[in-house]
Design a protein around this motif. Structure first.
Motif, PDB file in Angstrom:
ATOM      1  N   CYS A   1       0.824  -1.353  -0.046  1.00  0.00           N
ATOM      2  CA  CYS A   1      -0.002   0.046  -0.080  1.00  0.00           C
ATOM      3  C   CYS A   1       0.916   1.147  -0.127  1.00  0.00           C
ATOM      4  O   CYS A   1       1.799   1.381   0.971  1.00  0.00           O
ATOM      5  N   THR A   2       0.748   2.221  -0.911  1.00  0.00           N
ATOM      6  CA  THR A   2       1.686   3.253  -1.165  1.00  0.00           C
ATOM      7  C   THR A   2       0.914   4.418  -0.769  1.00  0.00           C
ATOM      8  O   THR A   2       1.481   5.732  -0.932  1.00  0.00           O
ATOM      9  N   ASN A   3      -0.263   4.463  -0.082  1.00  0.00           N
ATOM     10  CA  ASN A   3      -1.030   5.763   0.325  1.00  0.00           C
ATOM     11  C   ASN A   3      -0.792   5.863   1.620  1.00  0.00           C
ATOM     12  O   ASN A   3      -1.354   5.155   2.516  1.00  0.00           O
ATOM     13  N   PRO A   4       0.046   6.816   2.226  1.00  0.00           N
ATOM     14  CA  PRO A   4       0.211   7.211   3.369  1.00  0.00           C
ATOM     15  C   PRO A   4      -0.938   7.594   4.431  1.00  0.00           C
ATOM     16  O   PRO A   4      -0.556   7.595   5.541  1.00  0.00           O
ATOM     17  N   SER A   5      -2.018   7.634   3.854  1.00  0.00           N
ATOM     18  CA  SER A   5      -3.561   7.876   4.758  1.00  0.00           C
ATOM     19  C   SER A   5      -3.967   6.673   4.999  1.00  0.00           C
ATOM     20  O   SER A   5      -5.197   6.676   5.731  1.00  0.00           O
ATOM     21  N   MET A   6      -3.622   5.394   4.617  1.00  0.00           N
ATOM     22  CA  MET A   6      -4.198   4.164   4.956  1.00  0.00           C
ATOM     23  C   MET A   6      -3.521   3.449   6.167  1.00  0.00           C
ATOM     24  O   MET A   6      -2.361   3.760   6.396  1.00  0.00           O
TER      25      MET A   6
ATOM     26  N   ASN B   1       7.294   0.294  -3.369  1.00  0.00           N
ATOM     27  CA  ASN B   1       7.404   1.272  -4.622  1.00  0.00           C
ATOM     28  C   ASN B   1       6.341   0.832  -5.842  1.00  0.00           C
ATOM     29  O   ASN B   1       6.221   1.672  -6.715  1.00  0.00           O
ATOM     30  N   THR B   2       5.584   0.001  -5.555  1.00  0.00           N
ATOM     31  CA  THR B   2       4.504  -0.601  -6.472  1.00  0.00           C
ATOM     32  C   THR B   2       3.210  -0.727  -5.566  1.00  0.00           C
ATOM     33  O   THR B   2       3.334  -1.714  -4.982  1.00  0.00           O
ATOM     34  N   GLU B   3       2.232   0.068  -5.786  1.00  0.00           N
ATOM     35  CA  GLU B   3       0.708  -0.394  -5.393  1.00  0.00           C
ATOM     36  C   GLU B   3       0.462  -1.769  -5.891  1.00  0.00           C
ATOM     37  O   GLU B   3       0.212  -2.166  -6.726  1.00  0.00           O
ATOM     38  N   ASP B   4      -0.088  -2.351  -4.657  1.00  0.00           N
ATOM     39  CA  ASP B   4      -0.527  -3.589  -4.972  1.00  0.00           C
ATOM     40  C   ASP B   4      -2.255  -3.273  -4.751  1.00  0.00           C
ATOM     41  O   ASP B   4      -2.831  -4.589  -4.588  1.00  0.00           O
ATOM     42  N   PHE B   5      -2.938  -2.378  -4.492  1.00  0.00           N
ATOM     43  CA  PHE B   5      -4.166  -2.287  -4.207  1.00  0.00           C
ATOM     44  C   PHE B   5      -4.830  -3.039  -3.017  1.00  0.00           C
ATOM     45  O   PHE B   5      -5.992  -3.524  -2.784  1.00  0.00           O
ATOM     46  N   SER B   6      -3.813  -3.032  -1.870  1.00  0.00           N
ATOM     47  CA  SER B   6      -4.338  -3.774  -0.621  1.00  0.00           C
ATOM     48  C   SER B   6      -4.570  -2.589   0.490  1.00  0.00           C
ATOM     49  O   SER B   6      -4.746  -3.137   1.449  1.00  0.00           O
ATOM     50  N   CYS B   7      -4.572  -1.486   0.221  1.00  0.00           N
ATOM     51  CA  CYS B   7      -4.948  -0.420   1.255  1.00  0.00           C
ATOM     52  C   CYS B   7      -5.991  -0.512   1.988  1.00  0.00           C
ATOM     53  O   CYS B   7      -7.107  -1.004   1.223  1.00  0.00           O
ATOM     54  N   ILE B   8      -5.971  -0.291   3.363  1.00  0.00           N
ATOM     55  CA  ILE B   8      -6.942  -0.586   4.116  1.00  0.00           C
ATOM     56  C   ILE B   8      -7.260   0.881   4.922  1.00  0.00           C
ATOM     57  O   ILE B   8      -6.511   1.357   5.616  1.00  0.00           O
TER      58      ILE B   8
END
Length: 83
Positions: free
Chosen positions: A11-16, A24-31
């Protein structure tokens, strides 16, 4: 000189909740953060919460009938017995 970095998925989104600073590669696992009471014994337990917001209300059983002689002003759950 070309330096090739290996893929580090995450997860590359710091707000998650599960942000991975090393990714360095988004895997769409952000929660996303879901705030609520996480104490399963609390009156307002939220089973969907993943982040405690200190809003838990302790269950206090007792007589909630204001006309009863043993009315408990602190009770938030009627015990169906004591009144």
């Amino acid at each position: 000189m070309l330096i090739i970095l290996p893929f580090t998925f995450g997860c590359t989104n710091p707000s998650m909740l599960n942000y991975n600073a090393s990714a360095n590669t988004e895997d769409f696992s952000c929660i996303p953060y879901i705030y609520g009471c996480m104490d399963s014994t609390a009156f307002n337990y939220d089973s969907t919460a993943n982040t405690n917001n200190n809003s838990c209300v302790v269950i206090i059983e007792g007589c909630m009938d204001q006309a009863a002689y043993n009315y408990n002003i602190d009770a938030n759950v009627h015990d169906s017995i004591s009144c």
